[in-house]
Design an enzyme around this catalytic site. Sequence first.
Site, PDB file in Angstrom:
ATOM      1  N   CYS A 230       0.794  -1.274   0.208  1.00  0.00           N
ATOM      2  CA  CYS A 230      -0.088   0.030  -0.005  1.00  0.00           C
ATOM      3  C   CYS A 230       0.862   1.282   0.161  1.00  0.00           C
ATOM      4  CB  CYS A 230      -0.966  -0.096   1.153  1.00  0.00           C
ATOM      5  SG  CYS A 230      -1.726   1.453   1.372  1.00  0.00           S
TER       6      CYS A 230
ATOM      7  N   TRP B  90      -7.541  -7.405   4.413  1.00  0.00           N
ATOM      8  CA  TRP B  90      -6.240  -7.893   4.556  1.00  0.00           C
ATOM      9  C   TRP B  90      -6.042  -8.868   5.674  1.00  0.00           C
ATOM     10  CZ3 TRP B  90      -2.804  -5.650   1.378  1.00  0.00           C
ATOM     11  CH2 TRP B  90      -3.192  -4.484   0.703  1.00  0.00           C
TER      12      TRP B  90
ATOM     13  N   ARG C  48     -14.316   1.028   5.734  1.00  0.00           N
ATOM     14  CA  ARG C  48     -13.602   0.326   5.043  1.00  0.00           C
ATOM     15  C   ARG C  48     -12.233  -0.386   5.887  1.00  0.00           C
ATOM     16  NH1 ARG C  48     -15.085  -1.405   0.390  1.00  0.00           N
ATOM     17  NH2 ARG C  48     -13.408  -2.628   0.232  1.00  0.00           N
ATOM     18  N   PHE C  49     -11.663  -1.348   5.960  1.00  0.00           N
ATOM     19  CA  PHE C  49     -10.581  -1.663   6.676  1.00  0.00           C
ATOM     20  C   PHE C  49      -9.404  -1.382   6.060  1.00  0.00           C
ATOM     21  CE2 PHE C  49     -14.434  -4.463   6.843  1.00  0.00           C
ATOM     22  CZ  PHE C  49     -15.029  -4.167   8.252  1.00  0.00           C
ATOM     23  N   THR C  50      -9.022  -0.295   6.224  1.00  0.00           N
ATOM     24  CA  THR C  50      -7.770   0.004   5.577  1.00  0.00           C
ATOM     25  C   THR C  50      -6.375   0.179   6.613  1.00  0.00           C
ATOM     26  OG1 THR C  50      -8.310   2.249   6.069  1.00  0.00           O
ATOM     27  CG2 THR C  50      -8.947   1.618   3.892  1.00  0.00           C
ATOM     28  N   VAL C  51      -5.405  -0.075   5.641  1.00  0.00           N
ATOM     29  CA  VAL C  51      -4.003   0.433   6.404  1.00  0.00           C
ATOM     30  C   VAL C  51      -3.459   1.569   5.624  1.00  0.00           C
ATOM     31  CG1 VAL C  51      -3.383  -2.041   6.811  1.00  0.00           C
ATOM     32  CG2 VAL C  51      -2.811  -1.124   4.654  1.00  0.00           C
TER      33      VAL C  51
ATOM     34  N   GLU D 294      -4.998   7.612   8.810  1.00  0.00           N
ATOM     35  CA  GLU D 294      -4.803   8.476   7.859  1.00  0.00           C
ATOM     36  C   GLU D 294      -3.567   8.702   7.514  1.00  0.00           C
ATOM     37  OE1 GLU D 294      -6.429   9.802   5.115  1.00  0.00           O
ATOM     38  OE2 GLU D 294      -4.697  10.606   4.652  1.00  0.00           O
ATOM     39  N   SER D 295      -2.884   8.173   6.664  1.00  0.00           N
ATOM     40  CA  SER D 295      -1.410   8.266   6.574  1.00  0.00           C
ATOM     41  C   SER D 295      -0.726   9.639   6.253  1.00  0.00           C
ATOM     42  CB  SER D 295      -0.839   7.651   5.132  1.00  0.00           C
ATOM     43  OG  SER D 295      -1.517   8.308   3.925  1.00  0.00           O
TER      44      SER D 295
HETATM   45  N1  LIG Z   1      -6.628   7.771   3.244  1.00  0.00           N
HETATM   46  C1  LIG Z   1      -6.054   6.673   3.678  1.00  0.00           C
HETATM   47  C2  LIG Z   1      -6.163   5.433   2.466  1.00  0.00           C
HETATM   48  C3  LIG Z   1      -5.621   4.183   2.866  1.00  0.00           C
HETATM   49  C4  LIG Z   1      -6.305   3.351   2.001  1.00  0.00           C
HETATM   50  O1  LIG Z   1      -6.923   3.262   0.966  1.00  0.00           O
HETATM   51  N2  LIG Z   1      -5.249   1.767   2.026  1.00  0.00           N
HETATM   52  C5  LIG Z   1      -5.748   0.756   1.088  1.00  0.00           C
HETATM   53  C6  LIG Z   1      -4.772  -0.169   0.588  1.00  0.00           C
HETATM   54  S1  LIG Z   1      -3.327   0.779  -0.522  1.00  0.00           S
HETATM   55  C7  LIG Z   1      -6.706  -0.276   2.060  1.00  0.00           C
HETATM   56  O2  LIG Z   1      -6.142  -0.533   3.020  1.00  0.00           O
HETATM   57  N3  LIG Z   1      -7.897  -0.649   1.337  1.00  0.00           N
HETATM   58  C8  LIG Z   1      -8.447  -1.558   1.815  1.00  0.00           C
HETATM   59  C9  LIG Z   1      -9.838  -1.499   1.430  1.00  0.00           C
HETATM   60  O3  LIG Z   1     -10.211  -0.433   1.019  1.00  0.00           O
HETATM   61  O4  LIG Z   1     -10.710  -2.278   1.497  1.00  0.00           O
HETATM   62  C10 LIG Z   1      -4.448   7.109   4.086  1.00  0.00           C
HETATM   63  O5  LIG Z   1      -4.062   7.637   3.344  1.00  0.00           O
HETATM   64  O6  LIG Z   1      -4.298   6.334   5.006  1.00  0.00           O
END
Ligand SMILES: N[C@@H](CCC(=O)N[C@@H](CS)C(=O)NCC(=O)O)C(=O)O
Length: 371
Positions: free
Chosen positions: A107, A140, A176-179, A194-195
């Site tokens: 990511c 993930w 969403r379950f983001t990293v 939020e990165s």
């Molecule tokens: N705004 C967030 C975006 C993070 C993001 O979209 N990460 C993606 C991976 S590149 C993710 O984990 N997506 C999982 C999903 O949407 O289910 C940031 O900048 O931290």
Amino acid sequence: MTMSLRHIKGQNCLRIRFFSNPLSPHLSGASFRNSFIRFSFTQISKISRHLAMSAKDHTLQSDIAKMKAEPDGSFKRRDSSFRNLIEKGGKYEPEKDRYHLFVSYACPWATRTLIVRKLKGLDDLIPVSVVSPHMGSDGWPFASADKYPGATDDPLYGSQHVKDLYFKADPGYDGRFTVPVLWDKKTHAVVNNESSEIIRIFNTAFNDFIPDDKKVLDFYPNDLRPKIDELNDFIYPGINNGVYRTGFATTQEAYSKAVKEVFESLDKVEKILEGNEYLLGDKLTEADIRLWVTIIRFDPVYVGHFKCNIKTIRDGYPNIDKWARKLYWTNSAFKDSTNFDHIKTHYYWSHTSINPTRIVPVGPEPNIRPL
Ligand SMILES: N[C@@H](CCC(=O)N[C@@H](CS)C(=O)NCC(=O)O)C(=O)O
């Protein structure tokens, strides 16, 4: 043994049934017993909410294949939900052995946080867990759910997936379950996901715990803030998110518009880097870090997978290419945070709406040219 709960209408008590035969509970009348336990209404509503959440289909939140484009075919990214800071006197104080970072090497947003963590020498202060690049219907996975080389377990709770952490922090979470995820071990909470904010936290919040040569590093210095903001303001929509808007577009119009914007923004950056070491002259700033994570993925992934193929970086943008290679080959914070195998596998394997065969292309060779 399984258990079912039923709220008895008009009374503040729940009927709890314990079943010894989970496969046919209603047939095994003799094997269960009823119990009545008194709860407060708050407890009942909490339990009911929890039961409703566990019955809900979370794959709409976790499965990227079920993600819907906007009615005009364009892709719109949802805002991150957890936006706390780490600051003295705040809810989250700068402390040793308190915070943990969950990332994917694939990511770009997570990689920003890995780079700043390394640059600032926070390796011991903020341990990291890395997920497998196979982002599937549950989102993930950690190594415990998918043993992939380079992936690790969740050392805090033994979670199988990143979504388990989100539900631990907030059982009603509906995003969403983001990293990346910056986690607080003390309160079992997501501090920030939020990165762009996590890198600012890393930039200054832990300065009391690191050596002077790291403390003085400031990637968002006061005097350059307006210029950094100006760069971020077009690089984020045009390039960082622009490649996603291109790749996830579901109509020709949305795609054509987005890809044009990506390359116009790259043209602009190419001019800025003419005769300059970094975007703002001779000083490495967060604007470079934020741009770099997209550029390093451009030729290996975005050209093919996201159809950003008007030009490649290596053949079409000599200034950007030189800047990117220099950072990769001369600054270990960049190279050590980059795992091309995770990057390529993730995109080509996970986005089945774009690449249903899940075949991961071999090229380009090399992923990045030498200096
Ligand atoms: N705004 C967030 C975006 C993070 C993001 O979209 N990460 C993606 C991976 S590149 C993710 O984990 N997506 C999982 C999903 O949407 O289910 C940031 O900048 O931290």
